[in-house]
Scaffold this motif. Sequence first.
Motif, mmCIF file in Angstrom:
data_model
loop_
_atom_site.group_PDB
_atom_site.id
_atom_site.type_symbol
_atom_site.label_atom_id
_atom_site.label_comp_id
_atom_site.label_asym_id
_atom_site.label_seq_id
_atom_site.Cartn_x
_atom_site.Cartn_y
_atom_site.Cartn_z
ATOM 1 N N GLU A 83 70.852 86.060 65.519
ATOM 2 C CA GLU A 83 71.562 85.426 66.628
ATOM 3 C C GLU A 83 71.173 83.949 66.640
ATOM 4 O O GLU A 83 70.491 83.476 67.527
ATOM 5 N N LYS A 84 71.618 83.233 65.629
ATOM 6 C CA LYS A 84 71.110 81.890 65.423
ATOM 7 C C LYS A 84 71.550 80.907 66.497
ATOM 8 O O LYS A 84 70.972 79.830 66.637
ATOM 9 N N TYR A 85 72.598 81.242 67.272
ATOM 10 C CA TYR A 85 73.026 80.333 68.329
ATOM 11 C C TYR A 85 72.317 80.605 69.656
ATOM 12 O O TYR A 85 72.511 79.879 70.619
ATOM 13 N N HIS A 86 71.531 81.665 69.683
ATOM 14 C CA HIS A 86 70.719 81.947 70.866
ATOM 15 C C HIS A 86 69.307 81.489 70.557
ATOM 16 O O HIS A 86 68.572 82.165 69.839
ATOM 17 N N ARG A 87 68.939 80.338 71.060
ATOM 18 C CA ARG A 87 67.646 79.762 70.718
ATOM 19 C C ARG A 87 67.035 79.071 71.922
ATOM 20 O O ARG A 87 67.716 78.766 72.901
ATOM 21 N N ILE A 88 65.743 78.822 71.839
ATOM 22 C CA ILE A 88 65.019 78.055 72.850
ATOM 23 C C ILE A 88 64.414 76.845 72.155
ATOM 24 O O ILE A 88 63.722 76.977 71.150
ATOM 25 N N THR A 89 64.714 75.680 72.686
ATOM 26 C CA THR A 89 64.179 74.442 72.142
ATOM 27 C C THR A 89 63.113 73.913 73.083
ATOM 28 O O THR A 89 63.347 73.753 74.273
ATOM 29 N N MET A 90 61.949 73.647 72.532
ATOM 30 C CA MET A 90 60.831 73.159 73.327
ATOM 31 C C MET A 90 60.217 71.951 72.621
ATOM 32 O O MET A 90 60.360 71.791 71.409
ATOM 33 N N ALA A 91 59.547 71.119 73.381
ATOM 34 C CA ALA A 91 58.980 69.907 72.801
ATOM 35 C C ALA A 91 57.691 69.547 73.522
ATOM 36 O O ALA A 91 57.424 70.012 74.630
ATOM 37 N N ALA A 92 56.889 68.712 72.856
ATOM 38 C CA ALA A 92 55.618 68.262 73.418
ATOM 39 C C ALA A 92 55.482 66.770 73.184
ATOM 40 O O ALA A 92 56.084 66.204 72.272
ATOM 41 N N PHE A 93 54.671 66.129 74.017
ATOM 42 C CA PHE A 93 54.460 64.696 73.884
ATOM 43 C C PHE A 93 53.335 64.366 72.915
ATOM 44 O O PHE A 93 53.114 63.199 72.610
ATOM 45 N N ASN A 94 52.607 65.352 72.432
ATOM 46 C CA ASN A 94 51.642 65.108 71.367
ATOM 47 C C ASN A 94 51.727 66.239 70.367
ATOM 48 O O ASN A 94 52.010 67.386 70.707
ATOM 49 N N ILE A 95 51.510 65.909 69.124
ATOM 50 C CA ILE A 95 51.747 66.858 68.049
ATOM 51 C C ILE A 95 50.735 68.002 68.068
ATOM 52 O O ILE A 95 51.024 69.102 67.605
ATOM 53 N N GLN A 96 49.534 67.769 68.618
ATOM 54 C CA GLN A 96 48.558 68.857 68.688
ATOM 55 C C GLN A 96 49.093 70.032 69.491
ATOM 56 O O GLN A 96 48.956 71.193 69.092
ATOM 57 N N GLU A 97 49.706 69.718 70.644
ATOM 58 C CA GLU A 97 50.214 70.787 71.502
ATOM 59 C C GLU A 97 51.371 71.524 70.834
ATOM 60 O O GLU A 97 51.478 72.745 70.920
ATOM 61 N N ALA A 98 52.234 70.771 70.134
ATOM 62 C CA ALA A 98 53.340 71.410 69.423
ATOM 63 C C ALA A 98 52.827 72.340 68.328
ATOM 64 O O ALA A 98 53.349 73.445 68.132
ATOM 65 N N LEU A 99 51.779 71.930 67.632
ATOM 66 C CA LEU A 99 51.222 72.752 66.560
ATOM 67 C C LEU A 99 50.583 74.032 67.105
ATOM 68 O O LEU A 99 50.657 75.089 66.480
ATOM 69 N N ILE A 100 49.943 73.923 68.279
ATOM 70 C CA ILE A 100 49.346 75.117 68.883
ATOM 71 C C ILE A 100 50.423 76.144 69.207
ATOM 72 O O ILE A 100 50.295 77.332 68.895
ATOM 73 N N TRP A 101 51.514 75.682 69.845
ATOM 74 C CA TRP A 101 52.603 76.603 70.178
ATOM 75 C C TRP A 101 53.214 77.198 68.916
ATOM 76 O O TRP A 101 53.516 78.397 68.863
ATOM 77 N N LYS A 102 53.404 76.397 67.906
ATOM 78 C CA LYS A 102 53.983 76.881 66.651
ATOM 79 C C LYS A 102 53.103 77.970 66.033
ATOM 80 O O LYS A 102 53.580 79.015 65.594
#
Length: 723
Positions: A83-102
Motif C-alpha cells: 500500500e505504497k500510497y498509505h504512508r506516514i512522513t516524519m521529520a526531525a530537526f537534527n539527524i541524530q533523532e531521525a537516525l534513532i527513529w529509523k
Amino acid sequence: MSKVVYEGWMVRYGRRKIGRSYIHMRYFVLEAHLLAYYKRKPQDNVVPIKTLLIDGNCRVEDRGLKTHNGHMIYVLSIYNTHEKYHRITMAAFNIQEALIWKEKIELVIDQHQESRGANGNKYRSIGYKSGVDNGRNGSSSDQESQFSAAEDEDDSQPDLLRRTTIGNGPPESIFDWTQENSDLSKQNTNSQALSRKHWRLLQCQNGLRIFEELLEVDFLPKSCSRAMKAVGVVDATCEEVFELVMGIDTSRFEWDCSFQYGSLVEEVDGHTSIVYHRLLLDWFPTFVWPRDLCYVRYWRRNDDGSYVVLFCSREHENCGPQPGFVRAHIESGGFTISPMKPWNGRPRTQVQHLMQIDLKGWGVRYMSSFQQHCLLQMLNSVAGLREYFSQIDKINAPPRIPVVVNLASASVPARKGLKLQKPRIHNRSQSLDQISAFNKKSLMDEYSDDDEEYQMANGEASTTVLENDVKRIAIEEEPKDELDLSCFSGNLRWDDHENGRDCWRIADGKNFRVRSKRFCYDKSKISAGKHLMNLVAVDWLKNTKRMDHVARRHGCAAQVASDKGHFSLVINLQVPGTTNYSMVFYFVTRGLVPGSLFQRFVDGDDEFRNSRLKLIPSVPKGSWIVRQSVGSTPCLLGKAVDCNYIRGPKYLEIDVDIGSSTVANGVLGLVIGVMTSLVVEMAFLVQANTTDELPERLISAVRVSHIELSSAIVPKLESDPSE
C-alpha cells in the motif's frame, strides 16, 4: 495496548490538494505492530490522528535534507510496499533523532520478518539495493526517482538487503574522491579523474596536516593546482560537524575565514543541491578580483557513521557570472567526516577537507603563490571547525538547525533535473525581501488541523519547516483583530528605519532565545516567536525625584487602553541620578487568557512575580566595553533589582528601580554617558519552569536607538491615591 517501543515529538508534514505544504508538531508512538501519531501526548484511550500497521513488508525511506524558509529538516517516510500510497512522513530537526527513529522502526520490521520466517512464511525482502554497483558504501536513501522505481519493481526483486546508510551514489558529474581504491576511479576518464592513492605531506599548519596529491594527471590546466587536502581532529560528534558544514548562513563566518556569502540556488533532492558561494580571499584584494562559485553539492551517510560531502562546479543559466567576480571552477572537493574513539569521554571526529580548484583569471598562471595561498586559506576551515567546537559550552548550547538562504521560489517544488528556477541572484536584497514576504504570507496557511496526506505524482511531498516549538506556538495562536494603534501615543518617537535616532521600534523576536518545549530534558532553547502583547507607546520622562506609578497619568497609553476595555502591562525602568529618568513601555492586549502563565503572573503575589519576570538584554550597536558589561544573559529582574508591582483595574505597572543594585548601577554608569551612541534591545517575558508552561513566550521586545537625554520631558503626575 501493546508495549511502546519508542515515542516522542517529531515534525509531521505533507501537502494539501491545492499544492500548499504544511507542518505540525505531533507526538509519535511506535508499538510492536503499529506506528501512530497524536496531536498531544496520548492519555487513556485517545484515538490517534493516523496509524500505520508495521509488518515485514514495511519500508523506511530516507528522503534526506529538505529546506523551507532557510531551515533544514531530516525526513523519513514509512510505508507498506503493498500500500505504497498509505504512508506516514516524519521529520526531525537534527539527524541524530531521525537516525534513532529509523533504527527503532527497522528493528520492529526485522522482528516481524524473523517471526514469519520461524513460522515457515517468508516475507519479500524490504531492503534497498544500491542503484550503482561500483563498490561504494550503500545507503537507504536513494534519490526519489529510484524510490519510485523500487516500489514498482518490488515483486521482481525478492532478495534485496536492507541497508542502514543514508544517501546513494552522487550524480555522475561529481567525482567521488573518497573512494580511492574503487573501480570508479579507474574507470573515470574525465580530465579531473585522479587516482588518489598517494599523498605527500606538504606541511603542518594550525594543527592540521596539509597533503598534496602526488601522482601526475593526464591533463591539468596551468591555473588549476594539484589536489590538496587538510586533515584534522575536531572534538565533536560527526552529526554536529556535518550540520555545521552544511549551513551556508552567517554562522559560517565563525569558522570559515574564506566564506563571504552563500545561498541555496536549487534543492534537487534530499541529498543533492546547487549552491552559490562567494569566496573571501585576502591575497592583495586591491588588485585581484574576488572569486565566486556555483557548484553541485551532494552528501551521504555511510555504514560506519561517517559523512561524505562532495563538490563539483556546474554551469547554470540562472547562475551566470556576477559583476565584479571571477567565476572559479571546482574540479573536485568536499569533506569526509569520520568518527574516532572518544578521548576522556569526549567524542572525536576526523575531518578531511579536499579541494582541487581552478581560480581562473589571466594573472593566476603567472603568480603561483596566489593559487596556493588561497587554497590553504580554504583548507584552514578545518582548524576553524576545531576551534569553534573547543570554545562552545555543549551543555547549554542549543541544538543547531542548519540554515541557508534559498533563492528559489519556495512555492514551486524542486524539479528532478539540475535545472534552476526563475529567481536570479543578481539582487541579493531584493531576493531576501521577496522570500521574507512569501514567508509571512504562507505562515498562516501552514497550520491547520488537516493531517491528511496527498501524494504527488512522483511520490514526493515538498516540505516546509521552521523551528519545532515556534510552530507549536503558531498553532496555538488564534487569529485576532489588530489593535487600533492610532489612538496611543508617547513622547518618544517611533521610527521603523534601521538608522533612526532618538526613537524606538519593536524588536524582532528572532533575535532572542527562549526555553523550548524540551528545556526540562535537554536545556535547549529556540528563537522566540510572536509577541504576546503589542508595544503601543514609549515615554521618556525626567523629574527631580523618582517617578512611581506613572500609569495613573491622565491620557497615558495605559489609561487610553483601559477606556477601550484592553489590558495593559506598564514597565517603568527608573534611572537614578541628579536628575531622575524613567523609560516607560506600554504593552497592550485585548484581554488575559484565563489559566495562562501570563494571567497567573499578573494576578499572582509579588513573590511569584519576582521569581518569574525575566529580561533578556542586547546591545547590537555600541562600544565593546558596554556590550561586554550589559551582555545578553537572561536576568530575573525581581531578584536582581527592586521591583514594585501596582495592580490597577485594567493594568499592571512594574516599577523597576535600577539604582537598587550596586552591579546594575555600575553598568548604568557606563551606559548613561554614551547613550547617544547605543542601540539597545530588551525582551520581557515570564519565565517558564515546568513542561506545562513551556515553551516560553515573549511578552514583547523593544529596540531603542541613540537616545538623547535632552528629549526627556517632565510629566504631570497626579497624587497617588494609594499613598
